[in-house]
Scaffold this motif. Structure first.
Motif, short mmCIF file in Angstrom:
data_model
loop_
_atom_site.label_atom_id
_atom_site.label_comp_id
_atom_site.label_asym_id
_atom_site.label_seq_id
_atom_site.Cartn_x
_atom_site.Cartn_y
_atom_site.Cartn_z
N LEU A 154 -11.15 -51.08 -50.09
CA LEU A 154 -9.94 -52.05 -48.72
C LEU A 154 -8.87 -53.55 -48.99
N SER A 155 -9.63 -54.72 -49.99
CA SER A 155 -9.85 -55.27 -49.87
C SER A 155 -8.73 -55.68 -51.21
N ASP A 156 -9.11 -54.82 -51.81
CA ASP A 156 -8.03 -54.06 -53.00
C ASP A 156 -6.46 -53.60 -53.13
N ARG A 157 -6.84 -52.64 -51.91
CA ARG A 157 -5.50 -52.18 -51.54
C ARG A 157 -4.63 -53.36 -50.53
N THR A 173 -0.56 -53.92 -51.62
CA THR A 173 0.55 -54.23 -50.63
C THR A 173 1.05 -55.14 -50.80
N PHE A 174 0.40 -56.40 -50.45
CA PHE A 174 1.38 -57.91 -50.01
C PHE A 174 1.67 -58.32 -51.44
N ALA A 216 7.63 -49.71 -45.17
CA ALA A 216 6.41 -48.94 -46.67
C ALA A 216 5.27 -49.85 -45.95
N THR A 217 5.32 -50.85 -46.14
CA THR A 217 3.93 -51.77 -45.60
C THR A 217 3.03 -50.95 -45.05
N ALA A 218 3.56 -51.05 -44.11
CA ALA A 218 2.84 -49.71 -43.12
C ALA A 218 2.04 -48.63 -43.15
N ARG A 219 3.10 -48.55 -44.43
CA ARG A 219 2.78 -46.70 -44.91
C ARG A 219 1.30 -47.06 -45.40
N GLU A 220 1.58 -48.02 -46.40
CA GLU A 220 0.41 -47.96 -47.98
C GLU A 220 -1.15 -48.91 -47.16
N ILE A 221 -0.87 -49.54 -45.56
CA ILE A 221 -1.83 -50.45 -45.19
C ILE A 221 -2.41 -49.60 -44.44
N ARG A 222 -1.44 -48.23 -43.73
CA ARG A 222 -2.53 -47.34 -42.95
C ARG A 222 -3.23 -46.65 -44.09
N ILE A 223 -2.53 -45.78 -45.39
CA ILE A 223 -3.33 -45.36 -46.13
C ILE A 223 -4.68 -46.06 -46.83
N ALA A 234 6.88 -62.56 -46.13
CA ALA A 234 5.66 -62.12 -46.71
C ALA A 234 4.51 -62.63 -46.04
N GLN A 235 4.02 -63.94 -46.17
CA GLN A 235 3.17 -64.75 -45.26
C GLN A 235 3.10 -64.72 -43.87
N GLN A 236 4.16 -64.38 -43.16
CA GLN A 236 3.74 -63.79 -41.70
C GLN A 236 3.66 -62.45 -42.01
N VAL A 237 3.61 -61.40 -42.55
CA VAL A 237 3.45 -60.09 -42.61
C VAL A 237 1.86 -60.24 -42.13
N LEU A 238 1.07 -61.50 -43.79
CA LEU A 238 -0.02 -61.25 -43.88
C LEU A 238 -0.47 -61.61 -43.01
N LYS A 239 0.11 -62.77 -42.50
CA LYS A 239 -0.79 -63.30 -41.33
C LYS A 239 -0.89 -62.91 -40.07
#
Length: 519
Positions: free
Chosen positions: A5-8, A12-13, A29-36, A71-76
């Motif tokens: 999970l951490s690698d995926r 993504t980020f 696209a980011t939400a889709r990768e996180i979902r997968i 990008a950092q905001q999405v990570l937060k």
């Protein structure tokens, strides 16, 4: 457990870095990768849906669109939502106003309740309590003997009046243990019950009877973090049949996907209170949702590292070692000190686990996992094969001495030579840091001296800008320099930490979480 999970998520980020603005398509696209990534990690589908919905809503808000680094905001945002599904805040044990505090353990067969009872007992004993383990699992063969052995290793008392193996009444044992604890002045009672299946109505009723007999202050549901989605189903069955106040995750050091562990708190509404991540009795601690989220996102867990160091190193030892390193070239720091420090680090636990708590270590996790822990033992054997004089002054170790030390420690002569050379380099680097020189190859920080190692000598001044030979052009350059100096005097630039004014390291405010560790 959460490596995949951490690698995926890290990959993504990485795709978001360098983008000055995120479009709605980027967020989708980011939400889709996180979902997968979450689904592949075996996180429950309802939890994934809620998680992605919250992330998208917040990512499309004004905080991200106006951020300097979206990008950092999405990570937060992802970090915050991970903390939420893991239970939010750290949940502490509730202690009874009138001792003893009763803690009942329940869970599936093979979840590791008996071993975990010993770990919990030792954890509470280290905090100054006097726990009593109660052998109320009279169903499983040798469960009583196992609890007695675990209790002896943990250094805590055990109450086991029945032999078990199908003999005895577990409800009576649990009830009688209350009077025994009061007589022997134990302030905490940990009741180990028989493992059961969610569909086993008889054993579920037995657990309910034990609960009614001892009126526990905490009922902890022990779940194997490696069993996948069935963990969620079993947790719901126990919640409805017996009820529990918190969850304990066992076998977090396994290599399963572990997403079910992320789902339990969200699905059951009960917090994860403890986690066991190894076979040793010390591999157990309170569960912190924020720290676990940071580990999953490869941001490290420095608070846990600091806490482990505080348990191992005393303030006096640290100050004594610092004074030795601050001496001239650190020459007071000997191989004896080096050995003592190494043994103290070993007491903190596995070297690979300690490195895993540092930020960014996920990028080299293969190298960390392949570390040979026996190298520390080999190094200790080499140092212990030296004479006291050699440990005090490693410069006297010549060729014949190296041959004798190698023979005594069972290693090659090159290993002894390499150890001594590494010791000198490490001593030089640590001494430089202790004297305020900073890390080699890194620029100095305000109040900490220069990085290149010139702690006493002033560094050479860099050559100024070359002046033009043309008198008119040189005059123009001088005017521009004067204008820049005047502007710098009026509006002072930010300090090295990006703070306004001339603030330096001494003015930098640590986060509140770190202040308590800094004395």
């Amino acid at each position: 457990m959460f490596d995949t999970l951490s690698d995926r998520l890290s990959a993504t980020f990485k795709n978001l870095r360098g983008k000055g603005r995120l479009s709605e398509a980027d967020i989708d696209a980011t939400a889709r990768e996180i979902r997968i990534a979450l689904l592949e990690a075996d996180v429950a589908l309802p939890v994934v849906r809620t998680f992605i919905k919250n992330v998208k809503e917040r990512a499309l808000g004004s905080d991200v669109s106006k951020a300097l680094n979206p990008a950092q905001q999405v990570l937060k945002i992802v970090n915050d939502e991970l903390v939420t599904i893991l239970g939010g805040e750290t949940r502490r044990l509730r202690f009874a106003k009138q001792p003893p505090t009763v803690i009942m353990l329940a869970g599936l067969q093979g979840a590791g309740k008996t071993t975990l009872a010993g770990k919990l007992g030792k954890w509470l004993k280290d905090q100054g309590h006097s726990p009593l383990l109660v052998a109320a699992d009279l169903q499983r063969p040798n469960a009583v003997n196992q609890l007695s052995v675990v209790a002896e290793r943990a250094g805590v008392a055990v109450y086991a009046p029945e032999p078990g193996n199908g003999v005895g009444d577990p409800v009576k044992v649990a009830r009688d243990s209350m009077e025994f604890a009061k007589t022997k002045v134990h302030d905490i009672v940990i009741v180990d019950t028989a493992g059961r299946l969610g569909i086993d109505a008889e054993l579920m009723q037995q657990a309910a009877d034990i609960r009614d007999a001892v009126s526990p202050d905490e009922i902890l549901f022990v779940v194997d973090a490696m069993i996948g989605q069935d963990a969620v189903n079993t947790a719901e069955a126990f919640r409805d049949g017996v009820g529990f106040d918190g969850v304990v995750l066992s076998k977090l050091d396994g290599d399963a996907r572990g997403g079910a562990a992320l789902s339990i708190a969200s699905v059951t509404g009960k917090p994860i209170m403890f986690a066991s991540n190894g076979e040793k009795l010390d591999d157990f601690d309170a569960f912190h949702p924020d720290r676990m989220a940071s580990r999953i996102l490869d941001m490290g867990d420095l608070l846990t590292l600091i806490e482990q160091a505080e348990k191992t190193f005393s303030q006096e030892e640290a100050e004594a070692m610092a004074s030795k390193l601050a001496s001239k070239k650190g020459q007071d720091f000997t191989l004896d000190d080096f050995l003592a420090q190494m043994e103290q680090v070993r007491k903190m636990g596995s070297i690979s686990k300690l490195l895993g708590l540092l930020p960014g270590m996920g990028q080299i996790k293969d190298q960390i996992n392949n570390l040979d822990e026996r190298d520390v033992d080999r190094t200790a054997a080499i140092i212990k094969s030296m004479t006291p004089a050699e440990r005090q002054d490693a410069t006297i170790i010549n060729g014949s001495r190296r041959a004798r030390i190698a023979k005594g420690s069972g290693v090659e002569v090159s290993a002894v030579k390499g150890l001594v050379e590494r010791f000198f380099e490490a001593r030089k680097m640590m001494s430089r840091m202790a004297q305020g020189g900073g890390m080699p190859g890194m620029p100095g920080m305000p109040g900490m001296g220069g990085g290149p190692g010139r702690s006493k000598k002033q560094p050479k001044q860099a050559k100024g800008k070359q002046r033009s030979g043309n008198p008119m052009k040189r005059r123009q350059q001088e005017q521009e320099d004067a204008a820049r100096k005047a502007a710098g005097a009026q509006g002072a630039p930010g300090g090295a930490f990006g703070l306004p004014g001339q603030q330096g390291a001494q003015d930098f405010e640590l986060p509140d979480e770190f202040k308590k560790f800094m004395g």
